[in-house]
Motif scaffolding. Sequence first.
Motif, short mmCIF file in Angstrom:
data_model
loop_
_atom_site.label_atom_id
_atom_site.label_comp_id
_atom_site.label_asym_id
_atom_site.label_seq_id
_atom_site.Cartn_x
_atom_site.Cartn_y
_atom_site.Cartn_z
N LEU A 19 1.10 -0.65 -0.21
CA LEU A 19 -0.20 -0.20 -0.07
C LEU A 19 0.78 1.21 -0.19
CD1 LEU A 19 -3.28 0.46 0.39
CD2 LEU A 19 -2.52 1.09 2.72
N LEU A 20 1.93 1.06 0.57
CA LEU A 20 2.58 2.17 0.81
C LEU A 20 4.45 1.91 -0.15
CD1 LEU A 20 3.46 2.88 4.82
CD2 LEU A 20 1.14 3.70 3.24
N ASN A 21 4.79 2.00 -0.92
CA ASN A 21 4.95 1.18 -1.88
C ASN A 21 6.58 1.56 -1.12
OD1 ASN A 21 2.86 1.61 -4.21
ND2 ASN A 21 3.30 3.97 -4.36
N ILE A 22 6.66 0.38 -0.19
CA ILE A 22 8.15 0.52 0.15
C ILE A 22 8.37 -0.70 0.44
CG2 ILE A 22 7.08 0.92 2.70
CD1 ILE A 22 9.39 1.76 2.61
N THR A 23 9.90 -1.09 0.25
CA THR A 23 10.01 -2.85 0.82
C THR A 23 9.63 -2.74 2.72
OG1 THR A 23 12.37 -2.42 1.54
CG2 THR A 23 11.50 -2.83 -1.08
N HIS A 24 9.91 -4.19 2.92
CA HIS A 24 9.67 -4.25 4.53
C HIS A 24 11.27 -4.27 5.06
CE1 HIS A 24 9.58 -7.66 7.94
NE2 HIS A 24 7.75 -6.88 7.45
N GLN A 25 12.29 -3.55 4.71
CA GLN A 25 13.01 -3.76 4.82
C GLN A 25 13.07 -2.58 5.51
OE1 GLN A 25 16.56 -5.08 3.79
NE2 GLN A 25 18.34 -3.57 5.39
N GLY A 26 12.53 -1.80 4.24
CA GLY A 26 12.80 0.20 3.97
C GLY A 26 11.94 0.80 5.22
N LEU A 27 10.33 -0.25 5.20
CA LEU A 27 9.65 0.34 6.33
C LEU A 27 9.90 -0.05 7.63
CD1 LEU A 27 6.25 1.00 6.91
CD2 LEU A 27 5.65 -1.47 6.72
N LEU A 28 10.76 -1.32 8.33
CA LEU A 28 10.55 -1.60 9.69
C LEU A 28 11.99 -0.57 9.89
CD1 LEU A 28 10.89 -5.42 9.79
CD2 LEU A 28 9.44 -4.08 10.26
N LYS A 29 12.84 -0.53 8.74
CA LYS A 29 13.90 1.47 9.11
C LYS A 29 13.75 2.74 9.44
CE LYS A 29 18.44 3.10 7.38
NZ LYS A 29 19.33 2.50 6.05
N LEU A 30 12.47 2.67 8.50
CA LEU A 30 11.96 3.75 8.51
C LEU A 30 10.78 4.24 9.56
CD1 LEU A 30 11.30 6.62 6.80
CD2 LEU A 30 9.37 5.95 6.06
N SER A 31 9.99 3.23 10.15
CA SER A 31 9.64 3.52 11.58
C SER A 31 10.14 3.33 12.78
CB SER A 31 8.14 2.11 11.80
OG SER A 31 9.29 0.95 11.60
N SER A 32 11.26 2.25 12.96
CA SER A 32 12.47 2.39 14.02
C SER A 32 13.01 3.90 13.39
CB SER A 32 12.64 1.00 13.97
OG SER A 32 13.82 1.00 12.65
N ASN A 33 13.25 4.40 13.38
CA ASN A 33 14.04 5.75 13.17
C ASN A 33 13.04 6.79 12.74
OD1 ASN A 33 16.98 4.68 13.37
ND2 ASN A 33 15.77 3.79 11.81
N SER A 34 11.69 7.12 13.12
CA SER A 34 10.54 8.37 12.47
C SER A 34 11.74 9.27 13.07
CB SER A 34 9.42 7.39 12.44
OG SER A 34 9.15 7.78 13.88
N ASP A 35 11.77 8.96 14.29
CA ASP A 35 12.06 10.64 15.41
C ASP A 35 13.07 11.88 14.40
OD1 ASP A 35 9.21 9.73 17.06
OD2 ASP A 35 11.31 9.55 18.44
N LYS A 36 13.53 10.78 13.58
CA LYS A 36 15.36 11.19 13.27
C LYS A 36 14.22 12.42 12.21
CE LYS A 36 18.44 8.04 14.25
NZ LYS A 36 19.50 7.67 14.57
N PHE A 37 13.08 12.05 11.20
CA PHE A 37 12.53 12.85 10.65
C PHE A 37 11.41 13.99 10.12
CE2 PHE A 37 13.54 8.61 9.06
CZ PHE A 37 13.74 9.03 7.60
#
Length: 315
Positions: A19-37
């Motif tokens: 749905l979000l056009n992102i890989t599984h690894q990319g999603l987990l990396k983004l969500s676990s580091n979301s505060d940095k964005f």
Amino acid sequence: MTPQYTKKPIAKISSLCKLLNITHQGLLKLSSNSDKFFFITKTIDKPDGEKRITFDVKENLKAIHRLIKSRIFSNILYPQYLQGSIKGRYYIGNCQIHTGQRLVISEDIKNFFPSINSDVIYRMWLKLFGFSPEVASILTELVTFQGSLPQGAITSSYIANLVLWEQEPILVKKLSHKGIKYSRYIDDITISSEQFLSKNEITNIISEVIQMIFSIGGKPNRKKHCIMPSHGPQSVHNLNVNSDYPTLPKKERKKLRAQVYKLERFAEFAIGGEQYEKEYKSLFGKISRMAQLHPVEGGKLKERLNAIKPNSDLR
């Protein structure tokens, strides 16, 4: 009516990735580091002594927020009592709900966005949307900053609309059965009645609203609490609602007429330049708003502004 998600609930992380056009690894990396964005764009000192902090989001996460908006939040049926930041709904329409009433009550939720924490948002994804715990957890991480809702992010106003999904419909239905109107414009709650309400009834209504706010960890803004009977001025979003349609206060209209006159005098000496264009654009927006409420008076002022448009031919 409770807000309704019209699509099939997302049960798997793989489905969320698609749905979000992102890989599984990319999603987990983004969500676990979301505060940095997230980063602060503005800090405003409010009249009540509190600070309003607004945020923006770096593009990696912002792209995901856009998809959450277009592919999840756009598939919600929003009940009519929700009036803020929803396509086709506008603050003037919210005022119109409460025009010509015998009594208007205004309540405000203090520091609404930062008071909405991750637990409340997680429960929204889990119960309102019906998403699996894994999906709900990842989405919560993506849309929060340091455990709360950041004002200014693309997804935040939609979440702010939905976090009261359990208690609000019950209250609205109860009030409606008594002929009492209710609406919420993000953190501004307005209640009105064309029938007489006793002091006890008013106290009970306010108490129920406050209990609803407490249920998600919020607090009422006591300084903005207001009870407005029809024999005095009644205001919603700084518009008068005493009559059958919203109006700008006379003092505000007089001020705008004076600003148009002042700009006309300015234009006699300099109709171009960055400062002139900035002032023209700001005033034109205010007059356009006025024209929505007062077509004749506002239309005449717009004609006067059109006669002194800056050299860039601003429209």
